[in-house]
Design a protein around this motif. Sequence first.
Motif, short mmCIF file in Angstrom:
data_model
loop_
_atom_site.label_atom_id
_atom_site.label_comp_id
_atom_site.label_asym_id
_atom_site.label_seq_id
_atom_site.Cartn_x
_atom_site.Cartn_y
_atom_site.Cartn_z
N LYS A 183 51.58 39.37 41.05
CA LYS A 183 50.98 39.01 39.76
C LYS A 183 50.06 40.11 39.25
CE LYS A 183 47.77 36.08 42.31
NZ LYS A 183 47.04 34.86 42.47
N LYS A 226 47.04 39.95 36.40
CA LYS A 226 46.78 38.54 36.06
C LYS A 226 45.54 38.07 36.79
CE LYS A 226 48.64 33.99 35.77
NZ LYS A 226 47.40 33.65 35.12
N PRO A 267 52.80 32.70 38.36
CA PRO A 267 53.85 32.27 37.44
C PRO A 267 55.14 33.04 37.74
CG PRO A 267 51.97 33.23 36.26
CD PRO A 267 51.74 33.46 37.71
N PRO A 268 56.31 32.38 37.74
CA PRO A 268 57.55 33.07 38.07
C PRO A 268 57.81 34.28 37.20
CG PRO A 268 57.92 30.71 37.88
CD PRO A 268 56.49 30.95 37.49
N SER A 269 57.39 34.23 35.93
CA SER A 269 57.67 35.37 35.06
C SER A 269 56.97 36.63 35.60
CB SER A 269 57.20 35.08 33.64
OG SER A 269 55.89 34.56 33.68
N PHE A 270 55.79 36.46 36.18
CA PHE A 270 55.09 37.59 36.79
C PHE A 270 55.74 37.99 38.11
CE2 PHE A 270 51.73 37.30 33.79
CZ PHE A 270 51.00 38.46 33.91
N ASP A 294 58.62 37.49 39.28
CA ASP A 294 60.00 38.00 39.20
C ASP A 294 60.10 39.34 38.48
OD1 ASP A 294 60.66 35.62 40.34
OD2 ASP A 294 61.63 34.76 38.57
N HIS A 295 59.22 39.59 37.51
CA HIS A 295 59.50 40.71 36.61
C HIS A 295 58.42 41.78 36.47
CE1 HIS A 295 63.18 38.85 35.29
NE2 HIS A 295 62.52 37.71 35.13
N VAL A 296 57.15 41.45 36.73
CA VAL A 296 56.12 42.44 36.44
C VAL A 296 55.88 43.30 37.70
CG1 VAL A 296 53.81 42.85 35.52
CG2 VAL A 296 55.06 40.80 34.84
#
Length: 523
Positions: A242, A245, A342-345, A347-349
């Motif tokens: 993350k 974040k 959060p999955p968006s973090f 998985d992608h950041v």
Amino acid sequence: MDSILEFLSNIQWWQWIIIGIIIVAIRDIFFQRRHTISHNFPVVGHLRYLLESIGPEMRQYFVANNREELPFNRIERGWIYASAKKENNYEGFGTDRDIYAHQHIFINNAMMPYKVEDNNPSAKDKSFVPCAKVMGAFNKRKRPYRPASIINVSAMSFGSLSAKAIESLNKGVKIADAYHNTGEGGLSPYHSNGGDVVFHFGTGYFGVRAKDGGFSMEKMKKLVEDNPFIRAIEVKLSQGAKPGKGGVLPGKKITKEIAEIRGVVVGKTVLSPPNHKAFSSVPELVDFIEDIAKETGLPVGIKAAIGKLDQWEELAQIMAKENRGPDFIAIDGGEGGTGAAPPSFADHVSLPWIYGFSDVYKLFQKHDLTERVVFIGSGKLGFPAKAAMAFAMGVDCINVAREAMMSIGCIQAQICHTNRCPAGVATQSKWLQNGINVPLKSERLAQYFKTFKKEVMEITHAAGYEHPCQFNMNDIEMNVDDHNLTKNFDQTFRYQKTPVAFSGMQDLKICKFLGGVKANKSD
Ligand SMILES: Cc1cc2nc3c(=O)[nH]c(=O)nc-3n(C[C@H](O)[C@H](O)[C@H](O)COP(=O)(O)O)c2cc1C
């Protein structure tokens, strides 16, 4: 009244079931408006929610094949469990991996392995593998530190892990001669059981927090003075799961004990912002690091996940020009774990470890800085072949988080964020953590580390070397589907590792900085 009771008592058990089903159906159709599926398919619609909730366990136990699951597949988990229990961790009949698969890695073995002579420290102790570099040597810190183990416990706080888990890890690193990174939650009594500690803090400054929520140098100095087993300090810039974040520690989780350890108020929600208050630019970060090192005498490093490189370039330029800056740099991969993200973090950041590390290492090499910095890698590197790969790319030590959790009983339930960890590892529930037998689990962590180091050394010897620091990019190949196309790591990542100054295991064994220098109160 009597007649009603008599009527009810005459109802058969199966009639009660039918009545129950009718009540649920009436509720589903007429009284609940939240779930379309149960409204449209009364009663049977509930099956969907039930199956969905037990789906992960069903897949893990019955459906997924040995190599299928993520973050860690069954073979990986099994290797950690067997190693931690000192059981047979071999496999029979050859590999079950598709070794022709794209991106599979190979370690080039030597025609004749390295011969360990009887007087080599590795002959007596097969898991003796200290770090080949000394943290804080270049910057001449008062208390330089040569980690006595190349594998160590990565940042995980008391709060995200249970008290018993932290205590098991700390007692385990003591047995295995490794260090224990506190994570962001401050130094707790559970971190103080004899193991070497790397004190880590993030934007919440827990444990070294001033009244206004900023950093307190006074508290930092006192913490280091009172706890001589703190060997180094790590400033967290970001972590792979993350990056960038912040976090919230809800008031209801802040018990008296946690409030004391973290330096916050009982019951009052605390925010960890995305940014540090103590610095807001790269030059200020360097000043901050130097101030802490000067005040405490300890090596100071940073931890980060990698994305854009411009600020790293600025850091390298300052370090090269001014001969100051971090003594160690821990690079975390985007595949890294966390208590909650959060999955968006997740998985992608940020970049996966292999890309992020190679970017930063190349950049530091360009400025001729690689020899003065101890590089630490984390991101699913807790397996011997992965470790060999990481050493070939330039790391000097490896930090493991989830692999360490598994060695003390984590079953990868992936519910750390719910406080319901069934293994008692990532929960604050007293009941759940009571199942942890601390002496047994600390032995397991130690045994996992010992087996890991022994197997890394066996691979090192197979490749013709005495210490993993001697691995270089030509020792590792990555599959691109055909051996004629397969490239050595130096061609794939376009750099060659700077050779690490290494004069033999015996010199590491007699090094005065091995395990750190004792704190001198008069300093
Ligand atoms: C439960 C848990 C808590 C963590 N807490 C922190 C933390 O406080 N600070 C931090 O920088 N990283 C934290 N991490 C990230 C780990 O230190 C590590 O960088 C990451 O999980 C990659 O290592 P691994 O693949 O061996 O798990 C945490 C990870 C886990 C699983």
